[in-house]
Design a protein around this motif. Sequence first.
Motif, PDB file in Angstrom:
ATOM      1  N   THR A   1      33.936  46.581  39.529  1.00  0.00           N
ATOM      2  CA  THR A   1      33.946  47.923  39.819  1.00  0.00           C
ATOM      3  C   THR A   1      32.796  48.445  38.462  1.00  0.00           C
ATOM      4  OG1 THR A   1      34.877  48.401  37.957  1.00  0.00           O
ATOM      5  CG2 THR A   1      36.235  49.242  40.334  1.00  0.00           C
ATOM      6  N   TYR A   2      31.416  49.950  38.084  1.00  0.00           N
ATOM      7  CA  TYR A   2      31.045  50.276  37.400  1.00  0.00           C
ATOM      8  C   TYR A   2      32.350  50.382  36.272  1.00  0.00           C
ATOM      9  CZ  TYR A   2      27.918  52.607  34.805  1.00  0.00           C
ATOM     10  OH  TYR A   2      26.803  52.808  33.930  1.00  0.00           O
ATOM     11  N   ASP A   3      31.489  49.845  34.932  1.00  0.00           N
ATOM     12  CA  ASP A   3      32.919  50.940  33.874  1.00  0.00           C
ATOM     13  C   ASP A   3      31.919  51.406  33.121  1.00  0.00           C
ATOM     14  OD1 ASP A   3      34.978  49.556  32.303  1.00  0.00           O
ATOM     15  OD2 ASP A   3      33.685  50.772  31.713  1.00  0.00           O
ATOM     16  N   LYS A   4      32.722  53.014  33.499  1.00  0.00           N
ATOM     17  CA  LYS A   4      31.531  53.949  32.689  1.00  0.00           C
ATOM     18  C   LYS A   4      30.794  53.516  30.887  1.00  0.00           C
ATOM     19  CE  LYS A   4      31.160  58.728  33.161  1.00  0.00           C
ATOM     20  NZ  LYS A   4      31.526  59.990  33.666  1.00  0.00           N
ATOM     21  N   TYR A   5      32.142  53.345  30.187  1.00  0.00           N
ATOM     22  CA  TYR A   5      31.890  53.411  28.919  1.00  0.00           C
ATOM     23  C   TYR A   5      31.515  51.951  28.871  1.00  0.00           C
ATOM     24  CZ  TYR A   5      33.378  52.981  24.569  1.00  0.00           C
ATOM     25  OH  TYR A   5      34.194  52.861  22.883  1.00  0.00           O
ATOM     26  N   TYR A   6      31.333  50.532  29.261  1.00  0.00           N
ATOM     27  CA  TYR A   6      30.582  49.828  28.862  1.00  0.00           C
ATOM     28  C   TYR A   6      29.665  49.790  29.309  1.00  0.00           C
ATOM     29  CZ  TYR A   6      34.704  48.285  25.939  1.00  0.00           C
ATOM     30  OH  TYR A   6      35.710  48.027  24.763  1.00  0.00           O
ATOM     31  N   GLN A   7      29.360  50.984  30.212  1.00  0.00           N
ATOM     32  CA  GLN A   7      27.895  51.076  30.959  1.00  0.00           C
ATOM     33  C   GLN A   7      28.011  49.045  31.666  1.00  0.00           C
ATOM     34  OE1 GLN A   7      25.818  52.026  28.043  1.00  0.00           O
ATOM     35  NE2 GLN A   7      26.699  54.723  28.183  1.00  0.00           N
ATOM     36  N   THR A   8      29.053  48.204  32.302  1.00  0.00           N
ATOM     37  CA  THR A   8      28.393  47.318  33.178  1.00  0.00           C
ATOM     38  C   THR A   8      29.297  46.746  34.221  1.00  0.00           C
ATOM     39  OG1 THR A   8      30.248  46.410  31.539  1.00  0.00           O
ATOM     40  CG2 THR A   8      27.946  46.075  31.347  1.00  0.00           C
ATOM     41  N   PRO A   9      28.898  45.999  34.396  1.00  0.00           N
ATOM     42  CA  PRO A   9      30.304  45.413  35.987  1.00  0.00           C
ATOM     43  C   PRO A   9      31.621  45.591  34.771  1.00  0.00           C
ATOM     44  CG  PRO A   9      28.692  44.534  36.570  1.00  0.00           C
ATOM     45  CD  PRO A   9      28.554  45.501  34.984  1.00  0.00           C
ATOM     46  N   ARG A  10      32.149  45.375  35.621  1.00  0.00           N
ATOM     47  CA  ARG A  10      33.970  44.992  35.160  1.00  0.00           C
ATOM     48  C   ARG A  10      34.148  44.639  36.456  1.00  0.00           C
ATOM     49  NH1 ARG A  10      38.886  46.964  32.532  1.00  0.00           N
ATOM     50  NH2 ARG A  10      37.090  48.728  31.131  1.00  0.00           N
ATOM     51  N   VAL A  11      34.761  42.559  35.804  1.00  0.00           N
ATOM     52  CA  VAL A  11      35.344  42.042  37.256  1.00  0.00           C
ATOM     53  C   VAL A  11      37.447  41.818  37.452  1.00  0.00           C
ATOM     54  CG1 VAL A  11      35.606  39.601  37.668  1.00  0.00           C
ATOM     55  CG2 VAL A  11      33.360  40.657  37.121  1.00  0.00           C
ATOM     56  N   TRP A  12      37.592  42.656  38.202  1.00  0.00           N
ATOM     57  CA  TRP A  12      39.236  41.860  38.993  1.00  0.00           C
ATOM     58  C   TRP A  12      39.248  41.727  39.368  1.00  0.00           C
ATOM     59  CZ3 TRP A  12      41.575  46.150  36.741  1.00  0.00           C
ATOM     60  CH2 TRP A  12      40.378  47.700  36.266  1.00  0.00           C
ATOM     61  N   LEU A  13      40.086  40.427  39.607  1.00  0.00           N
ATOM     62  CA  LEU A  13      40.904  39.501  39.800  1.00  0.00           C
ATOM     63  C   LEU A  13      42.396  39.449  40.621  1.00  0.00           C
ATOM     64  CD1 LEU A  13      40.204  36.404  37.634  1.00  0.00           C
ATOM     65  CD2 LEU A  13      39.138  37.227  39.560  1.00  0.00           C
ATOM     66  N   PHE A  14      42.225  39.420  42.370  1.00  0.00           N
ATOM     67  CA  PHE A  14      43.633  39.680  42.677  1.00  0.00           C
ATOM     68  C   PHE A  14      43.984  38.466  43.166  1.00  0.00           C
ATOM     69  CE2 PHE A  14      47.572  40.487  44.555  1.00  0.00           C
ATOM     70  CZ  PHE A  14      48.622  40.999  43.422  1.00  0.00           C
ATOM     71  N   GLY A  15      45.024  36.835  42.744  1.00  0.00           N
ATOM     72  CA  GLY A  15      45.490  35.928  43.308  1.00  0.00           C
ATOM     73  C   GLY A  15      46.280  34.967  44.105  1.00  0.00           C
ATOM     74  N   TYR A  16      46.246  35.305  45.353  1.00  0.00           N
ATOM     75  CA  TYR A  16      47.370  34.620  46.151  1.00  0.00           C
ATOM     76  C   TYR A  16      47.965  33.138  45.870  1.00  0.00           C
ATOM     77  CZ  TYR A  16      46.441  39.803  47.913  1.00  0.00           C
ATOM     78  OH  TYR A  16      47.086  40.902  47.928  1.00  0.00           O
ATOM     79  N   ASP A  17      49.066  32.223  46.099  1.00  0.00           N
ATOM     80  CA  ASP A  17      49.071  31.142  46.401  1.00  0.00           C
ATOM     81  C   ASP A  17      48.897  30.665  48.358  1.00  0.00           C
ATOM     82  OD1 ASP A  17      51.358  31.954  48.046  1.00  0.00           O
ATOM     83  OD2 ASP A  17      52.883  31.145  46.568  1.00  0.00           O
ATOM     84  N   GLU A  18      49.373  29.282  47.763  1.00  0.00           N
ATOM     85  CA  GLU A  18      49.345  28.621  49.209  1.00  0.00           C
ATOM     86  C   GLU A  18      50.123  28.978  50.363  1.00  0.00           C
ATOM     87  OE1 GLU A  18      49.979  27.614  46.054  1.00  0.00           O
ATOM     88  OE2 GLU A  18      48.768  25.942  45.535  1.00  0.00           O
ATOM     89  N   ASN A  19      50.542  30.726  50.156  1.00  0.00           N
ATOM     90  CA  ASN A  19      51.271  31.070  50.645  1.00  0.00           C
ATOM     91  C   ASN A  19      51.829  32.001  50.942  1.00  0.00           C
ATOM     92  OD1 ASN A  19      53.066  28.175  51.788  1.00  0.00           O
ATOM     93  ND2 ASN A  19      53.988  28.183  49.480  1.00  0.00           N
ATOM     94  N   ARG A  20      49.711  32.103  50.230  1.00  0.00           N
ATOM     95  CA  ARG A  20      49.656  34.103  50.561  1.00  0.00           C
ATOM     96  C   ARG A  20      51.158  34.473  49.992  1.00  0.00           C
ATOM     97  NH1 ARG A  20      45.710  31.537  50.184  1.00  0.00           N
ATOM     98  NH2 ARG A  20      46.004  29.880  51.108  1.00  0.00           N
ATOM     99  N   LYS A  21      51.717  34.656  48.921  1.00  0.00           N
ATOM    100  CA  LYS A  21      51.766  34.866  48.242  1.00  0.00           C
ATOM    101  C   LYS A  21      51.703  35.535  46.175  1.00  0.00           C
ATOM    102  CE  LYS A  21      56.779  34.076  49.653  1.00  0.00           C
ATOM    103  NZ  LYS A  21      57.726  35.760  48.832  1.00  0.00           N
ATOM    104  N   PRO A  22      51.306  37.049  45.791  1.00  0.00           N
ATOM    105  CA  PRO A  22      51.381  37.266  45.049  1.00  0.00           C
ATOM    106  C   PRO A  22      50.416  36.244  44.010  1.00  0.00           C
ATOM    107  CG  PRO A  22      51.556  39.251  46.082  1.00  0.00           C
ATOM    108  CD  PRO A  22      52.547  38.033  46.699  1.00  0.00           C
ATOM    109  N   LEU A  23      50.149  35.617  43.609  1.00  0.00           N
ATOM    110  CA  LEU A  23      50.184  35.276  41.801  1.00  0.00           C
ATOM    111  C   LEU A  23      50.826  35.733  40.941  1.00  0.00           C
ATOM    112  CD1 LEU A  23      46.698  32.752  42.207  1.00  0.00           C
ATOM    113  CD2 LEU A  23      49.085  32.291  42.556  1.00  0.00           C
ATOM    114  N   LYS A  24      51.255  35.494  39.762  1.00  0.00           N
ATOM    115  CA  LYS A  24      51.738  36.061  38.468  1.00  0.00           C
ATOM    116  C   LYS A  24      50.643  36.181  37.537  1.00  0.00           C
ATOM    117  CE  LYS A  24      56.871  35.216  39.737  1.00  0.00           C
ATOM    118  NZ  LYS A  24      56.246  33.777  40.602  1.00  0.00           N
ATOM    119  N   PRO A  25      50.786  37.020  36.720  1.00  0.00           N
ATOM    120  CA  PRO A  25      49.556  36.818  36.006  1.00  0.00           C
ATOM    121  C   PRO A  25      49.661  35.445  35.151  1.00  0.00           C
ATOM    122  CG  PRO A  25      50.840  38.987  34.987  1.00  0.00           C
ATOM    123  CD  PRO A  25      51.840  38.175  36.782  1.00  0.00           C
TER     124      PRO A  25
END
Lengths: 349, 306
Positions: free
Chosen positions: B198-222
């Motif tokens: 995403t574009y981060d308006k405050y830092y004026q840089t891109p910001r990277v977001w991660l969302f992970g899934y395990d081997e069985n397509r279940k969301p990973l916990k933090p």
Amino acid sequence: MSTNNILQYKEFSSFVNISFWHELSSKKLDVLKLNDEPIPLNSHYTFSPSQQLDPFLCLEFNGFQQTLKQSQQHKSHASNNNNENYYNVPNRSYLVPGTLLNYNTAEDFKQSPKTKLFEDASKKIWSDIVLGFVDKDMTLLNRFILITYADIKNHQFYYLFGIPALLPPQPIQQFEETKSLLQFYNKDQIKSTFMNNPVPQYFYLVGGSENEPFEIKNFEDSLTANEEYFKAHDGSREDNIPTVGFCDPCSLPSNPGWPLRNFLIYLIVKYQIKRVRVVCFRGVSLSSSEIETNSIVLSLTLPEIDGNITPEWSGKSVGWEKDNNGKIAPRFISLASTMDPLKLASQSV
Amino acid sequence: KTVEKVTPTLSTSKFLEEGVLTPEEFVQAGDLLTDKCQTWTWESGDPSRNVSYLPKEKQFLLTRNVPCYSRVKTLENESNASKAEEINIEEDEEGGWIAPQSTVQDINDDDDEPDISSLKIEDKQTTTATKPAVTNNDDDEDDDGEIPDMDDFQDDNIVEEEDPAVLSKNTTTTTTTNKESKEEDNILRTRTYDISITYDKYYQTPRVWLFGYDENRKPLKPEEIFEDISEDHAHKTVTIDSHPHLGISFAYIHPCRHASVMKKLIDKQSENGKEPRVDQYLFLFLKFISVVIPTIEYDFTLEFDT
């Protein structure tokens, strides 16, 4: 022929992005409430970069949105008229339309007429083939049903996917073993045919003798051209075997993915082809060496469908999603850790 | 389509001077990324969360289902050398982080090849310690409250024709017992990530977001996601917050140092006689992000040197 030559397809694995469950929850609260009528959904599949990634049928937050084409066809559905957000299929991905049946209680979910719902979806695919709707829109060959029970209070979801494949009268046989694309086409042909042209989801290849590039024909472009081609290439002799292709979500070295199944039924019903070569196109990346090594060619003998073909489907179909033990069973997902405000608060730093 | 004319916080380019981007430049850089690496797409996200300084259909960038074959721990054990170097630089830079040239190269040594090629069939020993779940994985680990007995939801009325044409993951031959069929399932499955920028308006840089899934397509916990973030960065620079365009909580890489790191990389490019191009910003940026998430094999290939 021995059963060893039966072509085996790799099933889809459903991949529901958690954003879809969020969207379902808010829809359930704000729009659907206790309504459990079927709701149209859209999903997509793309190429698999690795054998460790199954062919995925991906459902995301925008699954409730209609494509521009769909919303033009159903202008009567007032709910979509003001909504300018159309379902966009990502790059190099292919649309699979479907239906959601969301039940209000665990008991309703359990008692839902699953077999009938699955048959209805199968019948729809068949009648779309026979009545000619598929000719203009090949995405109608694939269809899924999703049966859910959303326990919103606890952020828990129960769900079951069905992705019907119509069964031919006998299993389809391979008359030659699976070959690599390079055994049929040289590097230049592959490059100029597949790299320089858009590759539609389903296509056939024309020309290409003496190292010339092939022409990729999209099934949706001209029904007359298709009819002429398959009349001249019905696979009754060695020298008139047609070459068709499809975008394959599978990456196994000798098996195709699920979207080939109903496509072959379509070819049998529509063009009465006896034998066919199928390019399983795997355009994982934009590099032609990737396409050469991953794509495969199948040589298939197709059975005939006896008797009159009517829009009424009376055959069988398969395609319920199985669990890890190979059993047809609902899946369960809890999103308390990403939806519960209390848990979220404890995580944030 | 017409780009909505708006007045963003930052309207004049400070790319060369400060390593930051205007929203227009973010769109430019995103256009080149989606053009060269087609696994990346522009997304509009939830319409009610649209920001006015970006075009409606170009709110953020997304790449889906990116394989992540091994945990950072395994990788770090394998290449202690490069890790050591990374730590050195880390200390030099008063806790700031920078992509050391050699580390980046270790990770993706041949930039001419699309990095997909490294994912192929070869037997990766490092792959996922977790075997495909042998038991019904619905019964396990989740600490998300009561786990229902799924047998209650079983509908015995569904029967399916035995189909010899199905090659499912457990039935490479028909009519095997459960026990046998599990042993035949010898393809290890892998974690995947959805990565968005995403574009981060405050830092004026891109910001990277991660969302992970395990081997069985279940969301990973933090805490599982932290296994895929380089040890030096895991708890320092990665936190969880709500994604601005999806409203779901994601792990993100904190952008406070992005501009200064980008500035260094841009300066380095200039020193090497290359003219830094703002539309290539994201390629450079993703190259440096790959130090933070070395095992997540996303695509950022462009023939390109710093």
